[in-house]
Design an enzyme around this catalytic site. Structure first.
Site, PDB file in Angstrom:
ATOM      1  N   ARG A 113      -2.119  12.355  -3.432  1.00  0.00           N
ATOM      2  CA  ARG A 113      -3.108  11.326  -3.125  1.00  0.00           C
ATOM      3  C   ARG A 113      -4.525  11.847  -3.404  1.00  0.00           C
ATOM      4  O   ARG A 113      -5.382  11.104  -3.886  1.00  0.00           O
ATOM      5  CB  ARG A 113      -2.979  10.910  -1.651  1.00  0.00           C
ATOM      6  CG  ARG A 113      -3.919   9.775  -1.258  1.00  0.00           C
ATOM      7  CD  ARG A 113      -3.806   9.434   0.213  1.00  0.00           C
ATOM      8  NE  ARG A 113      -4.712   8.358   0.578  1.00  0.00           N
ATOM      9  CZ  ARG A 113      -4.953   7.983   1.836  1.00  0.00           C
ATOM     10  NH1 ARG A 113      -4.359   8.604   2.829  1.00  0.00           N
ATOM     11  NH2 ARG A 113      -5.778   7.005   2.088  1.00  0.00           N
ATOM     12  N   LYS A 156      -7.622  -6.562 -24.780  1.00  0.00           N
ATOM     13  CA  LYS A 156      -7.201  -7.284 -23.567  1.00  0.00           C
ATOM     14  C   LYS A 156      -8.387  -8.028 -22.957  1.00  0.00           C
ATOM     15  O   LYS A 156      -8.269  -9.170 -22.511  1.00  0.00           O
ATOM     16  CB  LYS A 156      -6.609  -6.323 -22.532  1.00  0.00           C
ATOM     17  CG  LYS A 156      -6.108  -7.042 -21.281  1.00  0.00           C
ATOM     18  CD  LYS A 156      -5.520  -6.088 -20.276  1.00  0.00           C
ATOM     19  CE  LYS A 156      -4.840  -6.827 -19.137  1.00  0.00           C
ATOM     20  NZ  LYS A 156      -5.720  -7.754 -18.413  1.00  0.00           N
ATOM     21  N   ASP A 214      -6.039  -7.842   5.205  1.00  0.00           N
ATOM     22  CA  ASP A 214      -5.126  -7.444   6.287  1.00  0.00           C
ATOM     23  C   ASP A 214      -5.250  -8.429   7.454  1.00  0.00           C
ATOM     24  O   ASP A 214      -4.251  -8.823   8.067  1.00  0.00           O
ATOM     25  CB  ASP A 214      -5.459  -6.040   6.793  1.00  0.00           C
ATOM     26  CG  ASP A 214      -5.483  -5.005   5.695  1.00  0.00           C
ATOM     27  OD1 ASP A 214      -4.676  -4.065   5.747  1.00  0.00           O
ATOM     28  OD2 ASP A 214      -6.332  -5.116   4.798  1.00  0.00           O
ATOM     29  N   ARG A 231      -3.516 -11.644   6.726  1.00  0.00           N
ATOM     30  CA  ARG A 231      -2.074 -11.486   6.937  1.00  0.00           C
ATOM     31  C   ARG A 231      -1.740 -11.491   8.433  1.00  0.00           C
ATOM     32  O   ARG A 231      -0.745 -12.084   8.856  1.00  0.00           O
ATOM     33  CB  ARG A 231      -1.599 -10.180   6.310  1.00  0.00           C
ATOM     34  CG  ARG A 231      -1.649 -10.166   4.784  1.00  0.00           C
ATOM     35  CD  ARG A 231      -1.486  -8.767   4.226  1.00  0.00           C
ATOM     36  NE  ARG A 231      -1.357  -8.763   2.764  1.00  0.00           N
ATOM     37  CZ  ARG A 231      -1.754  -7.781   1.982  1.00  0.00           C
ATOM     38  NH1 ARG A 231      -2.304  -6.688   2.512  1.00  0.00           N
ATOM     39  NH2 ARG A 231      -1.606  -7.840   0.671  1.00  0.00           N
ATOM     40  N   ARG A 289      -4.254   4.583 -11.814  1.00  0.00           N
ATOM     41  CA  ARG A 289      -2.938   4.388 -11.211  1.00  0.00           C
ATOM     42  C   ARG A 289      -2.293   5.738 -10.929  1.00  0.00           C
ATOM     43  O   ARG A 289      -2.472   6.696 -11.678  1.00  0.00           O
ATOM     44  CB  ARG A 289      -2.035   3.571 -12.133  1.00  0.00           C
ATOM     45  CG  ARG A 289      -2.473   2.127 -12.277  1.00  0.00           C
ATOM     46  CD  ARG A 289      -1.437   1.318 -13.011  1.00  0.00           C
ATOM     47  NE  ARG A 289      -1.806  -0.085 -13.086  1.00  0.00           N
ATOM     48  CZ  ARG A 289      -1.046  -1.025 -13.635  1.00  0.00           C
ATOM     49  NH1 ARG A 289       0.126  -0.693 -14.162  1.00  0.00           N
ATOM     50  NH2 ARG A 289      -1.444  -2.281 -13.661  1.00  0.00           N
ATOM     51  N   ASP A 324     -14.300  -4.167 -19.050  1.00  0.00           N
ATOM     52  CA  ASP A 324     -13.085  -3.361 -19.021  1.00  0.00           C
ATOM     53  C   ASP A 324     -13.152  -2.379 -20.181  1.00  0.00           C
ATOM     54  O   ASP A 324     -13.926  -2.557 -21.131  1.00  0.00           O
ATOM     55  CB  ASP A 324     -11.833  -4.248 -19.142  1.00  0.00           C
ATOM     56  CG  ASP A 324     -10.574  -3.543 -18.664  1.00  0.00           C
ATOM     57  OD1 ASP A 324     -10.148  -3.787 -17.527  1.00  0.00           O
ATOM     58  OD2 ASP A 324     -10.027  -2.736 -19.430  1.00  0.00           O
ATOM     59  N   HIS A 330      -8.280   0.595   5.719  1.00  0.00           N
ATOM     60  CA  HIS A 330      -7.369  -0.303   5.008  1.00  0.00           C
ATOM     61  C   HIS A 330      -6.158   0.553   4.621  1.00  0.00           C
ATOM     62  O   HIS A 330      -6.067   1.092   3.525  1.00  0.00           O
ATOM     63  CB  HIS A 330      -8.049  -0.872   3.757  1.00  0.00           C
ATOM     64  CG  HIS A 330      -7.126  -1.667   2.879  1.00  0.00           C
ATOM     65  ND1 HIS A 330      -6.445  -2.773   3.328  1.00  0.00           N
ATOM     66  CD2 HIS A 330      -6.764  -1.502   1.581  1.00  0.00           C
ATOM     67  CE1 HIS A 330      -5.703  -3.266   2.338  1.00  0.00           C
ATOM     68  NE2 HIS A 330      -5.883  -2.513   1.272  1.00  0.00           N
ATOM     69  N   THR A 372       0.010  -6.701  -6.232  1.00  0.00           N
ATOM     70  CA  THR A 372      -0.550  -7.801  -5.459  1.00  0.00           C
ATOM     71  C   THR A 372      -1.729  -8.368  -6.250  1.00  0.00           C
ATOM     72  O   THR A 372      -2.422  -7.629  -6.943  1.00  0.00           O
ATOM     73  CB  THR A 372      -1.050  -7.346  -4.076  1.00  0.00           C
ATOM     74  OG1 THR A 372      -2.094  -6.376  -4.252  1.00  0.00           O
ATOM     75  CG2 THR A 372       0.069  -6.738  -3.262  1.00  0.00           C
TER      76      THR A 372
END
Length: 350
Positions: A123, A74, A183, A186, A116, A69, A210, A265
């Protein structure tokens, strides 16, 4: 940063106690050369990356786990937190570094890092920032582990799997996106819930992107080996297409619901990625709907595009694509999904 201080060096002058603690066995032979040492690297230690790492550890999928990372404090904190659970877990060497050399010799590299979205950001701009990030991630992974399999979890997963394939120079069978594996889980859960059966007895796939243009393969759903729609038709039991579409819509919206409730999630994608890792590293040859190079399958035309198809996974990565029967409508929806992804890719200039 690669590991915390070892108790074996607590002797006088840093004496390595591990060398004197045990009396050696005489006339020993070296370990069998056929014994594999399995190493998994996880890139990105956010909520998703750590859920994947934790699931890999609890399911005993690796002898060595490397975490990478960009935030050193962290990263070290996450490494120590996992190391402190050693007494409750299978023995796994856990390393962490901001330097990609820690990933050397990985059998599987799982990429969860991603930018993020900023409020008001398009987009496409978000995607371009992710591409720039991948330009600093994928080449060093390929350099330190030229024989590894890349698993991309970062979103938008289909386009970023394509980007990883381009940047790595790997053959397409060794670049896989987590795609619609979650998916489909689910989907199976919702069908099982409707029929009051165990989700493991439900065979059902979501394929394609996805995202919003994903395709539910209703025609191939079976429960306990019984094709559901064919059974209903033979029994002259009516069903409404709108009811089926509502279930698919619930699958697409379920991630948004979780994010709105808890902010992100993590656990389900952690189990999903570990499930894929097990199939690959244990050469299980199981069928998973994952994002792969889709050209030539199910009438998907020219142009390199990655999207989810039911693929057989094993130690060599993608071993083949299952020839699932699609209705004309499902096949057309799948091609439309490929077109949607291709249009986004064309704006990247790769």
């Amino acid at each position: 940063m690669q590991k915390s201080a070892s108790a074996s060096s607590l002797g006088p002058g840093g004496l390595d106690l591990s060398q004197i603690f045990f009396k050696p066995i005489q006339n020993t032979s070296p370990p069998s050369p056929t014994k594999r040492h399995t190493k998994i690297s996880v890139i990105g230690t956010g909520n998703v990356g750590m859920a994947i790492a934790q699931t890999i550890l609890t399911q005993d999928l690796a002898d060595e786990l490397a975490l990478v990372d960009a935030i050193p404090d962290k990263l070290r904190g996450e490494m120590l937190d996992l190391q402190h659970a050693a007494a409750f877990l299978p023995r796994t060497k856990i390393l962490a570094s901001t330097d990609y050399s820690v990933t050397v010799g990985s059998d599987l590299c799982i990429v969860t890092a991603g930018a993020r979205q900023i409020a008001g950001e398009s987009r496409l701009n978000l995607l371009q920032r992710n591409v720039a990030m991948f330009q600093g991630i994928i080449p060093p992974l390929a350099q330190y582990s030229p024989d590894t399999i890349l698993m991309i979890v970062s979103n938008p997963v289909d386009v970023l799997t394509y980007v990883a394939w381009k940047l790595s120079g790997f053959p397409s069978n060794r670049v896989i996106g987590s795609g619609t594996n979650l998916d489909s889980s689910r989907f199976r859960f919702l069908i099982a819930d409707h029929l009051d059966v165990n989700a493991q007895d439900v065979q059902a796939y979501i394929v394609g992107e996805h995202g919003d243009s994903s395709v539910a393969l209703w025609s191939s759903i079976s429960v306990g080996g019984v094709p559901v729609l064919s059974f209903l038709e033979k029994q002259q039991i009516p069903y409404e297409k709108d009811a089926l579409e509502k279930i698919h819509k619930a699958v697409v919206e379920s991630a948004y619901e979780v994010i709105s409730l808890k902010g992100y999630t993590s656990w389900a994608i952690g189990y999903s990625a570990a499930n894929l890792a097990r199939s690959i590293l244990r050469d299980q040859r199981k069928i998973h709907p994952v994002s792969i190079l889709a050209n030539g399958f199910y009438g998907i035309g020219d142009g390199d595009v990655f999207l989810s198809l039911p693929a057989q996974l094993g130690r060599g990565g993608v071993l083949g694509v299952t020839n699932v029967h699609l209705t004309d409508e499902e096949a057309q929806r799948l091609r439309n999904s490929a077109k949607t992804i291709s249009e986004v890719q064309s704006q990247l200039g790769l």
